[in-house]
Design a protein around this motif. Structure first.
Motif, PDB file in Angstrom:
ATOM      1  N   CYS A  22       5.077  -2.026  -7.968  1.00  0.00           N
ATOM      2  CA  CYS A  22       5.426  -3.347  -7.392  1.00  0.00           C
ATOM      3  C   CYS A  22       4.295  -4.224  -8.293  1.00  0.00           C
ATOM      4  N   ARG A  44       3.214  -7.208  -7.670  1.00  0.00           N
ATOM      5  CA  ARG A  44       2.801  -8.261  -6.967  1.00  0.00           C
ATOM      6  C   ARG A  44       1.269  -8.126  -7.077  1.00  0.00           C
ATOM      7  N   CYS A  75      -0.748  -5.176  -4.577  1.00  0.00           N
ATOM      8  CA  CYS A  75       0.381  -4.375  -3.992  1.00  0.00           C
ATOM      9  C   CYS A  75       0.251  -3.100  -4.820  1.00  0.00           C
ATOM     10  N   CYS A  93       8.422  -3.877  -4.739  1.00  0.00           N
ATOM     11  CA  CYS A  93       8.814  -3.064  -3.490  1.00  0.00           C
ATOM     12  C   CYS A  93       9.713  -3.967  -2.545  1.00  0.00           C
ATOM     13  N   HIS A 103       8.064  -7.417  -1.288  1.00  0.00           N
ATOM     14  CA  HIS A 103       7.896  -8.486  -2.386  1.00  0.00           C
ATOM     15  C   HIS A 103       8.928  -8.805  -3.156  1.00  0.00           C
TER      16      HIS A 103
HETATM   17 ZN   LIG Z   1       4.836  -5.098  -3.344  1.00  0.00          ZN
END
Ligand SMILES: [Zn+2]
Length: 95
Positions: A8, A10, A13, A40, A43
């Protein structure tokens, strides 16, 4: 050779990516999926909205076409053209 896990995107993360957030780009002769983010399940919404914003800020040059942002089910090693687009999920997050 072990496959690298795509995570992911983000910040902070560390979960493996389940979704690919991308837009179809074309210059008339050639087209490809332009990746904006990986996400993921937690997010997906945040990353999708960020990607939409960046997509809107992008000014295509002459002859270039950039389609709307889509959500694809990410599968490691699977070619872009074979990824399943998740239209229903996009509707949930589209602003
Ligand atoms: Zn994530």
């Amino acid at each position: 050779m072990p496959a690298t896990t795509v995570r992911c995107t983000r910040e902070g993360c560390t979960q493996a990516a389940t979704y690919k957030i991308a837009a179809l780009w074309s210059d008339g002769a050639f087209s490809e999926l332009k990746t904006y983010a990986y996400a993921c399940a937690d997010h997906l919404g945040d990353n999708f909205r960020d990607a939409e914003q960046r997509r809107q800020e992008y000014v295509p040059s002459r002859g270039e076409k950039l389609e709307e942002i889509g959500i694809y089910r990410y599968e490691q090693g699977k070619r872009d053209r074979l990824l399943q687009r998740l239209w229903g999920l996009e509707e949930n997050y589209r602003s």
